[in-house]
Design an enzyme around this catalytic site. Sequence first.
Site, PDB file in Angstrom:
ATOM      1  N   ASP A  43       0.848  -1.191   0.000  1.00 46.93           N
ATOM      2  CA  ASP A  43       0.000   0.000   0.000  1.00 46.93           C
ATOM      3  C   ASP A  43       0.888   1.247   0.000  1.00 46.93           C
ATOM      4  OD1 ASP A  43      -2.094   1.773   0.250  1.00 46.93           O
ATOM      5  OD2 ASP A  43      -3.101   0.628   1.811  1.00 46.93           O
ATOM      6  N   CYS A  83      -5.595   4.065  -4.435  1.00 47.25           N
ATOM      7  CA  CYS A  83      -5.799   2.711  -3.909  1.00 47.25           C
ATOM      8  C   CYS A  83      -6.992   1.956  -4.504  1.00 47.25           C
ATOM      9  CB  CYS A  83      -5.971   2.756  -2.387  1.00 47.25           C
ATOM     10  SG  CYS A  83      -4.683   3.630  -1.498  1.00 47.25           S
ATOM     11  N   HIS A 146     -11.082  -2.444   0.342  1.00 48.00           N
ATOM     12  CA  HIS A 146     -11.194  -1.125  -0.286  1.00 48.00           C
ATOM     13  C   HIS A 146     -12.033  -1.108  -1.562  1.00 48.00           C
ATOM     14  CE1 HIS A 146      -8.890   2.953  -0.244  1.00 48.00           C
ATOM     15  NE2 HIS A 146      -9.992   2.969   0.472  1.00 48.00           N
TER      16      HIS A 146
END
Length: 527
Positions: A43, A83, A146
């Site tokens: 990430d 993301c 996510h």
Amino acid sequence: MSRGGGHVRRCSEMAAVWRLLWFPLLAAGGGGAAPNLILLLMDDMGWGDLGVFGEPSRETPNLDRMAAEGMLFPNFYTANPLCSPSRAALLTGRLPIRNGFYTTNAHARNGYTPQEIVGGIPGSEILLPELLKKAGYSSKIVGKWHLGHRAKFHPLRHGFDEWFGAPNCHFGPYNNKDKPNVPVYNNSEMVGRYYEEFQINPKTGESNLTQIFLQEGIEFIRRQVAQHKNFFLYWAVDATHAPVYASKAYLGTSKRGLYGDAVREIDDSIGKILQELHTQDIANNTLVLFTSDNGAALISAPDQGGSNGPFLCGKETTFEGGMREPAIAWWPGHIPAGQVSQQLGTVMDLFTTSLSLAGLQPPTDRQLDGIDLSPVILQNKVIDRPVFYYRGNELMAVRLGMYKAHYWTWSNSWEELQQGINFCPGQNVTDVTTHDQRDHSIQPLLFHLGRDPGEKYPIRFSHGEYEEAMSRISLVVSDHRSSLVPGEPQLNVCDRAVMNWSPPGCEKLSKCLNIPRSEPWKCNWPH
């Protein structure tokens, strides 16, 4: 037939022929035709964070060894500089503009899935674990999802058999009145919340989350080996996303501050995962892929952000620093050690490649953007293909070979810059790192990334090299746009009522919160 369409069709034809010729040989060799698959997704980790790419403190010995034992990809890309869209692209094999992970609320805006977002991964999208299930794979996601907070968007509704992690990053702490802390799930029910049952110290950055995620991954591997089942492990840790965290044993051990502590712990954890594969005697039948969801967040650097090496800008931008990622493929006995591939790769290729190695055909009822990298990782072939750089609903740039053409430039607005928000700190390039949206569609800015990886010196419009390169790129762009069917945008509507007030399982923990009245609004995406 336009030249751009020829690229895609020829790649598909080559991959199909290659599977027919080579796949039976894999089946005849040791370890079986279908390998286990492990995807290590970082990430906000940058290209320049690995020692093998020149990070001077060289605090990634396990990743460096993984590269030395496998194949390194210096030219690997995410599908978006943020993301959520990049993760949606990875699991669908499709650009965010196709799978719906974008916004039309304003032009060329980065959008993701905060708690307030109403949308998520559409039910019409087919995710990698759903397809792998047809080949008998068990699948688990560990860490950050996510792709939507609401229960209908969760991993177990989209093909995963197991989940330990959270629907979002570890933002907070929140007061659970105005905004709830993000829940952590064990499969379909929450088992606590960040900053409550799962502590992260906001002052020191101390947290045991990476160690918890490591054990979840290793235990899953052991269970699948005991049951003689092929598996897909999606290990999506988020310790390098601000606010950065690391466990006590790693705090203060890096030359790079807290961010370096987090990288060292992740690197050590990856070493333990690879060692577990050797211990279980399945290393030769397990393909491990390592990459990141987008470039390092320079806005959080140096203490809370990483390095993008020689590349321009970082996360949130479609310059190289925002979308070129570190990538490694490791498969002992199949990928010769010490390989470096100059292939242009993307996270979407992991979808198509995984299906190919599992003996599955990709879906034929939708446009895929990933190519099969099997001939690349097993024979070090190079397949000619373009890379598209999107920001929201706009095609910002295209790479073909060593050339990159910018059709739009924008880092972030002047208003944000005056507030201290800067995605390109210390990297101002006149007329390139613009703070207003610049349309270069008539005369795109062209760079040769071999001579100029930092995108500092556009090739002159009058130069013959410009005309020759742009003639080829223009055909690719024309073909791409002519066949593009955008998906329904998922990142347009926000509503406090859809936040994590009362997640599945909250009643068992007495952790349910009052849900406010639904009052939808049009999400604001400033950049």
